[in-house]
Scaffold this motif. Structure first.
Motif: not given
Length: 177
Positions: A131-133, A140-145
């Motif tokens: 995933g890239i943000t 968006s970073a929180a979703i990937l985490r």
């Protein structure tokens, strides 16, 4: 190729130039998309149909996956898109998602991302996902985490001057090779 992914509140399906051009045009020009993803220079419905044909349908044909339309099950509202993208500079597919601003902050992006993650792991058999943000896109970073992905640092993808934060599933590295 047929893809229909269902969650508690959402339905993800293949994107069609005929059905989705107007909504894709709106999404590609949404302030959040422009800020965090970038300007795709799509300003008309015909350009949106062309974008879908050259970017989305081509990905389906080449990789067997791509971005999917995200619709709310209750009323069929078109919320945005989510899916898998194969990018130069990453060793495997990355999970992408974007919603129209009016649907942000309601948990839909996370729900769609979880559905794509499960589909990638299950139906497609993909283990290493990315995933890239934009570094400023904390939501968006929180979703990937929450998907269990780990932040791997900043990188520049080929052909881009922008730095992005790269996330990967445990054991996967963001650098190809």
């Amino acid at each position: 190729m047929s893809v229909q992914i269902e969650t508690e509140r959402l339905r993800l399906r293949l994107i069609s130039p005929a059905l989705d051009a107007a909504n894709t045009l709106a999404l590609l020009n949404d302030p959040g998309f422009l800020r965090f993803i970038g300007d795709r220079d799509v300003r008309t419905e015909q350009q949106a149909r062309d974008y879908i044909a050259t970017r989305v349908l081509a990905s389906y044909a080449l990789h067997g996956f791509g971005m999917y339309a995200v619709e709310r099950s209750a009323d069929g509202a078109w919320l945005g898109n989510a899916g898998l993208v194969r990018r130069d500079g990453l060793p495997g597919p990355d999970i992408g998602y974007a919603l129209l601003q009016e649907y942000a902050g309601q948990g839909y992006a996370g729900e769609a991302a979880r559905a794509v993650f499960s589909h990638a792991r299950g139906a497609l058999g993909l283990q290493d996902l990315y995933g890239i943000t934009d570094p400023d896109n904390l939501a968006s970073a929180a979703i990937l985490r929450r998907l269990g992905m780990q932040q791997r640092g900043l990188l520049q993808l080929p052909g881009s001057e922008e730095w992005v934060t790269c996330f990967a599933t445990p054991g996967a590295a963001c650098i190809a090779g």
